[in-house]
Design a protein around this motif. Structure first.
Motif, PDB file in Angstrom:
ATOM      1  N   VAL A  18       7.919  -7.133  -5.987  1.00 27.68           N
ATOM      2  CA  VAL A  18       7.273  -5.835  -6.211  1.00 27.68           C
ATOM      3  C   VAL A  18       7.019  -5.134  -4.877  1.00 27.68           C
ATOM      4  CG1 VAL A  18       5.111  -4.743  -6.949  1.00 27.68           C
ATOM      5  CG2 VAL A  18       6.215  -6.418  -8.435  1.00 27.68           C
ATOM      6  N   LEU A  19       6.515  -5.892  -3.904  1.00 23.28           N
ATOM      7  CA  LEU A  19       6.159  -5.295  -2.610  1.00 23.28           C
ATOM      8  C   LEU A  19       7.397  -4.882  -1.821  1.00 23.28           C
ATOM      9  CD1 LEU A  19       3.229  -7.668  -1.620  1.00 23.28           C
ATOM     10  CD2 LEU A  19       3.067  -5.266  -2.299  1.00 23.28           C
ATOM     11  N   VAL A  72       3.795  -2.789   9.613  1.00 22.48           N
ATOM     12  CA  VAL A  72       2.894  -3.296   8.568  1.00 22.48           C
ATOM     13  C   VAL A  72       3.054  -4.812   8.484  1.00 22.48           C
ATOM     14  CG1 VAL A  72       2.306  -3.239   6.103  1.00 22.48           C
ATOM     15  CG2 VAL A  72       3.075  -1.148   7.256  1.00 22.48           C
ATOM     16  N   ALA A  73       1.932  -5.516   8.403  1.00 21.59           N
ATOM     17  CA  ALA A  73       1.934  -6.970   8.208  1.00 21.59           C
ATOM     18  C   ALA A  73       1.177  -7.279   6.925  1.00 21.59           C
ATOM     19  CB  ALA A  73       1.285  -7.683   9.388  1.00 21.59           C
ATOM     20  N   ILE A  74       1.868  -7.940   6.002  1.00 21.01           N
ATOM     21  CA  ILE A  74       1.296  -8.259   4.689  1.00 21.01           C
ATOM     22  C   ILE A  74       1.102  -9.771   4.582  1.00 21.01           C
ATOM     23  CG2 ILE A  74       1.782  -8.330   2.196  1.00 21.01           C
ATOM     24  CD1 ILE A  74       3.384  -5.754   2.571  1.00 21.01           C
ATOM     25  N   THR A  75      -0.030 -10.181   4.045  1.00 17.82           N
ATOM     26  CA  THR A  75      -0.258 -11.589   3.740  1.00 17.82           C
ATOM     27  C   THR A  75      -0.469 -11.724   2.234  1.00 17.82           C
ATOM     28  OG1 THR A  75      -1.279 -11.971   5.899  1.00 17.82           O
ATOM     29  CG2 THR A  75      -1.700 -13.611   4.187  1.00 17.82           C
ATOM     30  N   ILE A  80      -2.191  -6.717  17.513  1.00 21.73           N
ATOM     31  CA  ILE A  80      -2.072  -5.428  18.191  1.00 21.73           C
ATOM     32  C   ILE A  80      -2.448  -4.273  17.270  1.00 21.73           C
ATOM     33  CG2 ILE A  80      -0.398  -6.143  19.923  1.00 21.73           C
ATOM     34  CD1 ILE A  80       1.824  -5.309  18.114  1.00 21.73           C
ATOM     35  N   ASP A  81      -2.848  -3.167  17.902  1.00 19.74           N
ATOM     36  CA  ASP A  81      -3.429  -2.043  17.167  1.00 19.74           C
ATOM     37  C   ASP A  81      -2.403  -1.246  16.370  1.00 19.74           C
ATOM     38  OD1 ASP A  81      -5.880  -2.712  18.216  1.00 19.74           O
ATOM     39  OD2 ASP A  81      -5.687  -1.365  19.945  1.00 19.74           O
ATOM     40  N   THR A  82      -1.122  -1.334  16.739  1.00 17.44           N
ATOM     41  CA  THR A  82      -0.114  -0.512  16.071  1.00 17.44           C
ATOM     42  C   THR A  82       0.327  -1.094  14.729  1.00 17.44           C
ATOM     43  OG1 THR A  82       1.592  -1.634  17.343  1.00 17.44           O
ATOM     44  CG2 THR A  82       0.795   0.469  18.213  1.00 17.44           C
ATOM     45  N   VAL A  83      -0.237  -2.241  14.360  1.00 18.53           N
ATOM     46  CA  VAL A  83       0.156  -2.899  13.116  1.00 18.53           C
ATOM     47  C   VAL A  83      -0.940  -2.741  12.065  1.00 18.53           C
ATOM     48  CG1 VAL A  83       0.853  -5.066  12.033  1.00 18.53           C
ATOM     49  CG2 VAL A  83       1.511  -4.596  14.408  1.00 18.53           C
ATOM     50  N   GLU A  84      -0.573  -2.182  10.916  1.00 24.19           N
ATOM     51  CA  GLU A  84      -1.487  -2.125   9.776  1.00 24.19           C
ATOM     52  C   GLU A  84      -1.449  -3.484   9.069  1.00 24.19           C
ATOM     53  OE1 GLU A  84      -2.058   0.166   5.464  1.00 24.19           O
ATOM     54  OE2 GLU A  84      -0.304   0.577   6.740  1.00 24.19           O
ATOM     55  N   GLN A  85      -2.602  -4.134   8.980  1.00 22.91           N
ATOM     56  CA  GLN A  85      -2.655  -5.487   8.414  1.00 22.91           C
ATOM     57  C   GLN A  85      -3.365  -5.450   7.062  1.00 22.91           C
ATOM     58  OE1 GLN A  85      -3.659  -8.573  11.506  1.00 22.91           O
ATOM     59  NE2 GLN A  85      -3.781  -6.763  12.809  1.00 22.91           N
ATOM     60  N   VAL A  86      -2.649  -5.899   6.027  1.00 19.86           N
ATOM     61  CA  VAL A  86      -3.188  -5.859   4.668  1.00 19.86           C
ATOM     62  C   VAL A  86      -2.899  -7.187   3.977  1.00 19.86           C
ATOM     63  CG1 VAL A  86      -2.843  -3.362   4.508  1.00 19.86           C
ATOM     64  CG2 VAL A  86      -1.070  -4.900   3.663  1.00 19.86           C
ATOM     65  N   TYR A  87      -3.607  -7.425   2.886  1.00 22.98           N
ATOM     66  CA  TYR A  87      -3.282  -8.599   2.078  1.00 22.98           C
ATOM     67  C   TYR A  87      -3.322  -8.241   0.599  1.00 22.98           C
ATOM     68  CZ  TYR A  87      -8.229  -9.578   0.825  1.00 22.98           C
ATOM     69  OH  TYR A  87      -9.505  -9.524   0.317  1.00 22.98           O
ATOM     70  N   TYR A  88      -2.527  -8.984  -0.156  1.00 17.70           N
ATOM     71  CA  TYR A  88      -2.455  -8.819  -1.606  1.00 17.70           C
ATOM     72  C   TYR A  88      -2.738 -10.163  -2.259  1.00 17.70           C
ATOM     73  CZ  TYR A  88      -0.040  -4.339  -0.833  1.00 17.70           C
ATOM     74  OH  TYR A  88       0.289  -3.067  -0.453  1.00 17.70           O
ATOM     75  N   LYS A 103     -10.338 -11.514  14.992  1.00 17.76           N
ATOM     76  CA  LYS A 103     -11.261 -10.371  15.128  1.00 17.76           C
ATOM     77  C   LYS A 103     -10.583  -9.079  14.650  1.00 17.76           C
ATOM     78  CE  LYS A 103     -13.953 -12.350  18.932  1.00 17.76           C
ATOM     79  NZ  LYS A 103     -13.392 -13.692  18.846  1.00 17.76           N
ATOM     80  N   THR A 104      -9.891  -9.207  13.525  1.00 21.03           N
ATOM     81  CA  THR A 104      -9.120  -8.097  12.966  1.00 21.03           C
ATOM     82  C   THR A 104      -9.551  -7.841  11.532  1.00 21.03           C
ATOM     83  OG1 THR A 104      -7.209  -8.761  14.291  1.00 21.03           O
ATOM     84  CG2 THR A 104      -6.777  -7.272  12.471  1.00 21.03           C
ATOM     85  N   ASN A 105      -9.542  -6.590  11.141  1.00 20.41           N
ATOM     86  CA  ASN A 105      -9.856  -6.243   9.761  1.00 20.41           C
ATOM     87  C   ASN A 105      -8.557  -6.235   8.946  1.00 20.41           C
ATOM     88  OD1 ASN A 105     -11.270  -5.446   7.487  1.00 20.41           O
ATOM     89  ND2 ASN A 105     -11.087  -3.269   7.984  1.00 20.41           N
ATOM     90  N   ILE A 106      -8.383  -7.231   8.091  1.00 18.06           N
ATOM     91  CA  ILE A 106      -7.209  -7.293   7.216  1.00 18.06           C
ATOM     92  C   ILE A 106      -7.666  -6.795   5.846  1.00 18.06           C
ATOM     93  CG2 ILE A 106      -5.388  -8.748   6.277  1.00 18.06           C
ATOM     94  CD1 ILE A 106      -5.877 -10.691   8.583  1.00 18.06           C
ATOM     95  N   VAL A 107      -7.137  -5.650   5.433  1.00 18.89           N
ATOM     96  CA  VAL A 107      -7.661  -4.924   4.271  1.00 18.89           C
ATOM     97  C   VAL A 107      -6.954  -5.374   3.000  1.00 18.89           C
ATOM     98  CG1 VAL A 107      -8.024  -2.624   3.276  1.00 18.89           C
ATOM     99  CG2 VAL A 107      -8.140  -2.955   5.759  1.00 18.89           C
ATOM    100  N   ARG A 108      -7.737  -5.541   1.943  1.00 17.68           N
ATOM    101  CA  ARG A 108      -7.147  -5.890   0.649  1.00 17.68           C
ATOM    102  C   ARG A 108      -6.569  -4.647  -0.019  1.00 17.68           C
ATOM    103  NH1 ARG A 108      -9.890  -8.671  -4.771  1.00 17.68           N
ATOM    104  NH2 ARG A 108      -8.000  -8.587  -6.008  1.00 17.68           N
ATOM    105  N   HIS A 109      -5.346  -4.759  -0.507  1.00 21.09           N
ATOM    106  CA  HIS A 109      -4.712  -3.722  -1.307  1.00 21.09           C
ATOM    107  C   HIS A 109      -4.378  -4.297  -2.688  1.00 21.09           C
ATOM    108  CE1 HIS A 109      -3.134  -0.861   2.091  1.00 21.09           C
ATOM    109  NE2 HIS A 109      -4.425  -1.086   2.163  1.00 21.09           N
ATOM    110  N   ALA A 110      -4.372  -3.430  -3.685  1.00 20.04           N
ATOM    111  CA  ALA A 110      -3.978  -3.853  -5.031  1.00 20.04           C
ATOM    112  C   ALA A 110      -2.468  -3.719  -5.172  1.00 20.04           C
ATOM    113  CB  ALA A 110      -4.681  -3.005  -6.077  1.00 20.04           C
ATOM    114  N   LEU A 111      -1.865  -4.667  -5.867  1.00 21.61           N
ATOM    115  CA  LEU A 111      -0.427  -4.577  -6.117  1.00 21.61           C
ATOM    116  C   LEU A 111      -0.120  -3.296  -6.884  1.00 21.61           C
ATOM    117  CD1 LEU A 111       0.310  -8.266  -7.139  1.00 21.61           C
ATOM    118  CD2 LEU A 111       1.314  -7.085  -5.187  1.00 21.61           C
TER     119      LEU A 111
END
Length: 424
Positions: free
Chosen positions: A233-234, A339-342, A212-220, A361-369
């Motif tokens: 840390v997260l 927020v959803a973190i992987t 769903i669109d209301t969730v910011e999806q990121v990975y570390y 079909k979702t853009n899961i963005v990489r973030h730095a710790l």
């Protein structure tokens, strides 16, 4: 049919599956295991990450008899890396079977020696398997099961002729099963199924859902063995009101819960081994915020109805891409932001995440710790905000009396403030 025990697998397999903490078959496992056990040729359409290896591997390891001579199952995969992953999974779930599994990659002479010692299951790429067959080091006389994993990818990599040659060399006077998995159905795949499979049963796993669109999806990304450190840390960085952390097995849920508790982080666990009464108490503790972090398996999390979860963390990459969608859907409810973190470690998990991105079909963005400096700054700002909030709420008569006593003893006001900050 919602348990592995009902699928018809051997006691040895069920024992290892239970020890590994897998509670419920994924859709591809639930649908395809009974079909393979009944002896049909199978066409399975499913993406990577849906639990295919356990689906076909559990049947092979349940049915192969150690007493027979020669290779009884041949598994073809597009890459050496995937062959190694299949090998590792078969060894994990088949540790009580005493069957011999040989992966054919690396030095050719070493592989020939391994095959001479005896192999029940062989895993390899089409090119290497064909090479060993031509050298007479690998024979297919006793093969009862031939598995083509990610067949479309093998064709994309130019293995079409190799596959067809291997399939044509299967003994015609001996009945065997051909089990083919493919995410897509190009014309060449259809030709292979028409030519080399007999009345195959098609098992297709599709998803109509997306995230769903209301969730910011990121990975570390975390170094191997340092995932738990990154998680702490997260949790400090995001400081969630309510957080759900997902693991794939009951064992991992318990271990992670102990680890967080040992570091002073209030978390509570939930999985299928718990009685309903205890599960209800756990959920009440979580909803009330007494334990703001809930660590759970996918199966245990079903039926949980909490709207104000602001953070979901995939500590383990989900077994099934569908599970990713269900996990992410725990946050961002009722129009709220979430927020959803992987968390990932290594190339295997990086590839699994790419498959999830493709599937959802979702853009899961990489973030730095966050760095230590960033964490200290965030903690400082949070502390300042709490102090300002406390000041806005006013002070009590008792606290004013204590302050006046301290100043009457000749302690400067700024020293009192500084000491209180240090103490907290």
């Amino acid at each position: 049919m919602n348990k592995f025990e009902k699928l018809g697998l051997s006691e040895e397999l069920l024992k290892s599956i239970n020890e590994l903490g897998f509670e419920k078959p994924t859709p591809i496992q639930e649908n395809i295991i009974p079909v393979i056990l009944e002896g049909y040729d199978v066409i399975g359409q499913a993406q990577t990450g849906t639990g295919k290896t356990l689906a076909f591997g559990s049947v092979l390891l349940s049915c192969i008899e150690k007493s027979q001579q020669g290779v009884q199952a041949l598994i073809l995969s597009p890459t050496r890396e995937l062959a190694l992953q299949i090998d590792e999974e078969l060894r994990r779930i088949g540790k009580y079977t005493r069957l011999s599994i040989v992966s054919v990659y690396g030095g050719i002479e070493k592989q020939i020696r391994a095959l001479k010692k005896g192999a029940d299951i062989v895993v390899g790429t089409p090119g290497r398997v064909l090479d060993l067959m031509r050298r007479k080091a690998l024979r297919l006389d006793h093969v009862n099961w031939l598995v083509l994993d990610e067949a479309d990818e093998m064709l994309n990599m130019g293995f079409k002729e190799d596959i067809e040659e291997i399939l044509s060399m299967m003994p015609e006077d001996k009945k065997h099963q051909t089990i083919l998995f493919s995410a897509t159905w190009p014309q060449d795949i259809l030709k292979i199924t028409e030519q080399f499979q007999k009345d195959p049963v098609r098992v297709e796993i599709k998803s109509a859902q997306r995230t769903i669109d209301t969730v910011e999806q990121v990975y570390y990304e975390a170094p191997r063995g340092k995932k738990t450190n990154a998680l702490r840390v997260l949790l400090n960085h995001y400081d969630p009101e309510l957080c759900m952390i997902f693991c794939n097995t009951k064992k991992m849920v318990d271990e992670l819960n102990d680890e967080l508790n040992n570091h002073g982080i209030k978390s509570i666990s939930l999985h299928g081994d718990m009685k309903q009464e205890f599960r209800s108490r756990v959920m009440e503790q979580f909803r009330s915020g007494n334990f703001p972090i809930l660590i759970a398996t996918d199966v245990a999390a079903r039926g949980i109805d909490v709207d104000d979860i602001d953070l979901v963390i995939n500590y383990d990459i989900p077994q099934d891409n569908e599970y990713y969608i269900h996990r992410v859907g725990r946050t961002g409810r009722a129009g709220r932001k979430g927020v959803a973190i992987t968390l990932i470690s290594g190339n295997k998990q990086r590839k699994a995440l790419r498959d999830i991105i493709h599937y959802t079909k979702t853009n899961i963005v990489r973030h730095a710790l966050p760095t230590s400096a960033q964490m200290m700054e965030a903690n400082r700002n949070a502390f300042l905000a709490k102090v300002k909030e406390a000041c806005d709420e006013g002070v009590t008569e008792e606290s004013m009396e204590i302050a006046n006593e301290l100043m009457a003893d000749g302690i400067a006001l700024e020293n009192i403030i500084s000491a209180l900050i240090s103490m907290t």
